[in-house]
Design a protein around this motif. Structure first.
Motif, PDB file in Angstrom:
ATOM      1  N   LYS A   3     -95.444 121.039  80.838  1.00 56.47           N
ATOM      2  CA  LYS A   3     -95.191 119.843  81.101  1.00 56.47           C
ATOM      3  C   LYS A   3     -95.281 118.862  80.142  1.00 56.47           C
ATOM      4  O   LYS A   3     -96.259 118.697  79.286  1.00 56.47           O
ATOM      5  CB  LYS A   3     -95.811 119.338  82.326  1.00 56.47           C
ATOM      6  CG  LYS A   3     -95.326 117.938  82.815  1.00 56.47           C
ATOM      7  CD  LYS A   3     -96.018 117.422  84.213  1.00 56.47           C
ATOM      8  CE  LYS A   3     -97.089 117.708  84.542  1.00 56.47           C
ATOM      9  NZ  LYS A   3     -97.561 117.245  85.736  1.00 56.47           N
ATOM     10  N   GLN A   4     -94.217 118.191  79.525  1.00 59.93           N
ATOM     11  CA  GLN A   4     -94.196 117.295  78.659  1.00 59.93           C
ATOM     12  C   GLN A   4     -94.073 115.861  79.098  1.00 59.93           C
ATOM     13  O   GLN A   4     -92.988 115.428  79.962  1.00 59.93           O
ATOM     14  CB  GLN A   4     -92.893 117.411  77.678  1.00 59.93           C
ATOM     15  CG  GLN A   4     -92.849 118.548  76.800  1.00 59.93           C
ATOM     16  CD  GLN A   4     -93.809 118.977  76.189  1.00 59.93           C
ATOM     17  OE1 GLN A   4     -94.558 118.098  75.277  1.00 59.93           O
ATOM     18  NE2 GLN A   4     -94.587 120.302  75.955  1.00 59.93           N
ATOM     19  N   SER A   5     -94.975 114.931  78.827  1.00 59.25           N
ATOM     20  CA  SER A   5     -95.107 113.626  79.274  1.00 59.25           C
ATOM     21  C   SER A   5     -93.777 112.708  79.248  1.00 59.25           C
ATOM     22  O   SER A   5     -93.447 112.116  80.092  1.00 59.25           O
ATOM     23  CB  SER A   5     -96.320 112.912  79.220  1.00 59.25           C
ATOM     24  OG  SER A   5     -96.202 112.712  77.915  1.00 59.25           O
ATOM     25  N   PHE A   6     -93.205 112.914  78.132  1.00 55.82           N
ATOM     26  CA  PHE A   6     -92.063 111.997  77.766  1.00 55.82           C
ATOM     27  C   PHE A   6     -90.701 112.367  78.736  1.00 55.82           C
ATOM     28  O   PHE A   6     -89.858 111.591  78.678  1.00 55.82           O
ATOM     29  CB  PHE A   6     -91.814 112.148  76.286  1.00 55.82           C
ATOM     30  CG  PHE A   6     -91.188 113.611  75.884  1.00 55.82           C
ATOM     31  CD1 PHE A   6     -89.850 113.817  75.871  1.00 55.82           C
ATOM     32  CD2 PHE A   6     -92.065 114.517  75.440  1.00 55.82           C
ATOM     33  CE1 PHE A   6     -89.400 115.123  75.566  1.00 55.82           C
ATOM     34  CE2 PHE A   6     -91.668 115.593  74.901  1.00 55.82           C
ATOM     35  CZ  PHE A   6     -90.106 115.992  75.061  1.00 55.82           C
ATOM     36  N   MET A   7     -90.978 113.722  79.274  1.00 56.26           N
ATOM     37  CA  MET A   7     -89.641 114.076  79.907  1.00 56.26           C
ATOM     38  C   MET A   7     -89.559 113.200  81.523  1.00 56.26           C
ATOM     39  O   MET A   7     -88.589 113.184  82.083  1.00 56.26           O
ATOM     40  CB  MET A   7     -89.827 115.479  80.139  1.00 56.26           C
ATOM     41  CG  MET A   7     -89.300 116.071  79.143  1.00 56.26           C
ATOM     42  SD  MET A   7     -87.815 115.904  78.405  1.00 56.26           S
ATOM     43  CE  MET A   7     -86.563 116.476  79.758  1.00 56.26           C
ATOM     44  N   ILE A   8     -90.911 112.896  81.879  1.00 55.26           N
ATOM     45  CA  ILE A   8     -91.030 112.169  83.082  1.00 55.26           C
ATOM     46  C   ILE A   8     -90.019 111.202  83.414  1.00 55.26           C
ATOM     47  O   ILE A   8     -89.026 110.817  84.347  1.00 55.26           O
ATOM     48  CB  ILE A   8     -92.379 111.813  83.722  1.00 55.26           C
ATOM     49  CG1 ILE A   8     -93.196 113.221  83.668  1.00 55.26           C
ATOM     50  CG2 ILE A   8     -92.512 110.991  84.725  1.00 55.26           C
ATOM     51  CD1 ILE A   8     -94.525 112.775  83.989  1.00 55.26           C
TER      52      ILE A   8
END
Length: 52
Positions: A3-8
């Motif tokens: 999971k990449q936080s910038f994708m949320i």
């Protein structure tokens, strides 16, 4: 999938634009589904934006 936080917020915006759905139950023609690892975080992001 990591999971990449910038994708949320990106997935949240794609849902708002109608290009993605949060899950299969919400899916309409031609929409992609948010990956399972992101669903809870994206839903929380959308709910926070709706409140404020």
């Amino acid at each position: 999938m990591k999971k990449q936080s910038f994708m949320i917020p990106i997935y949240a915006e794609l849902i708002r634009l109608g290009r993605y759905a949060i899950n299969e139950a919400e899916q309409k023609d031609g929409q992609k589904i948010v990956p399972a690892v992101y669903r809870e975080d994206v839903a929380m992001h959308l709910a926070e934006r709706a409140e404020g």
